[in-house]
Design a protein around this motif. Structure first.
Motif, mmCIF file in Angstrom:
data_model
loop_
_atom_site.group_PDB
_atom_site.id
_atom_site.type_symbol
_atom_site.label_atom_id
_atom_site.label_comp_id
_atom_site.label_asym_id
_atom_site.label_seq_id
_atom_site.Cartn_x
_atom_site.Cartn_y
_atom_site.Cartn_z
ATOM 1 N N LEU A 48 46.878 45.485 38.712
ATOM 2 C CA LEU A 48 45.453 45.546 38.974
ATOM 3 C C LEU A 48 44.735 44.288 38.511
ATOM 4 N N ALA A 49 43.761 43.891 39.283
ATOM 5 C CA ALA A 49 42.850 42.845 38.839
ATOM 6 C C ALA A 49 41.835 43.479 37.904
ATOM 7 N N ILE A 50 41.446 42.734 36.888
ATOM 8 C CA ILE A 50 40.505 43.238 35.888
ATOM 9 C C ILE A 50 39.266 42.362 35.866
ATOM 10 N N CYS A 83 36.896 37.557 36.110
ATOM 11 C CA CYS A 83 37.941 38.416 36.635
ATOM 12 C C CYS A 83 39.281 37.691 36.538
ATOM 13 N N VAL A 84 40.328 38.464 36.320
ATOM 14 C CA VAL A 84 41.685 37.920 36.318
ATOM 15 C C VAL A 84 42.498 38.700 37.338
ATOM 16 N N SER A 85 43.307 37.987 38.097
ATOM 17 C CA SER A 85 44.106 38.624 39.135
ATOM 18 C C SER A 85 45.211 39.483 38.524
ATOM 19 N N SER A 86 45.843 40.258 39.360
ATOM 20 C CA SER A 86 46.829 41.218 38.862
ATOM 21 C C SER A 86 47.994 40.550 38.145
ATOM 22 N N GLY A 137 47.568 34.987 37.401
ATOM 23 C CA GLY A 137 47.636 33.617 37.881
ATOM 24 C C GLY A 137 46.306 33.014 38.280
ATOM 25 N N ASP A 138 45.364 33.854 38.573
ATOM 26 C CA ASP A 138 44.043 33.375 38.996
ATOM 27 C C ASP A 138 42.964 33.971 38.106
ATOM 28 N N SER A 178 41.974 36.549 29.842
ATOM 29 C CA SER A 178 43.434 36.507 29.827
ATOM 30 C C SER A 178 43.960 37.930 29.777
ATOM 31 N N ARG A 179 45.242 38.047 30.066
ATOM 32 C CA ARG A 179 45.837 39.374 30.003
ATOM 33 C C ARG A 179 47.169 39.317 29.289
ATOM 34 N N GLU A 180 47.485 40.397 28.626
ATOM 35 C CA GLU A 180 48.740 40.519 27.893
ATOM 36 C C GLU A 180 49.443 41.775 28.393
#
Length: 121
Positions: A31-33, A49-52, A55-56, A70-72
């Motif tokens: 999921l994108a957040i 927003c961050v892509s699933s 990367g974007d 960022s996502r972890e």
């Protein structure tokens, strides 16, 4: 299924890191957040927003250079690092999840509770 946390009171120029976490059993992996905020008396606005796949990343023009998303994956969590905070950043911050990044809150199928950020001296 989503909960934003990490808000608080900070002085101008300070930093905060917000966390968007998912409830047990709900994965953010595909999921994108998106992050949004709503200041008192104002409409909710899109922040980032961050892509699933992470990367974007996308930012509101006015926030570029100060906020970092960022996502972890291992923690099923997305962060919003907010630096050089200004009084006008005071708002309730929300996270939301859907298949792709969009800037419209109403489109996100999963929308979480917010966390209050107050920037004040």
């Amino acid at each position: 299924q989503l909960q934003a946390s990490g808000g608080g009171l900070v002085q101008p120029g300070g930093s905060l890191r917000l966390t968007c976490a998912a409830a047990s059993g709900f994965t953010l992996d595909y999921l994108a957040i998106g992050w949004f905020r709503q200041a008192p008396g104002k409409e909710r606005e899109w922040v980032s927003c961050v892509s699933s796949n992470g990367g974007d990343t996308f930012y509101a023009d006015s926030l570029k250079g100060r906020f970092i998303i960022s996502r972890e994956a291992a923690k099923n969590t997305v962060y919003l690092q907010m630096n050089s905070l200004k009084i006008e950043d005071t708002a309730i911050y929300y996270c939301a999840a859907d298949n792709v990044c969009v800037s419209n809150w109403d489109i996100y199928r999963n929308r979480g509770q917010g966390t209050q950020v107050t920037v004040s001296s």
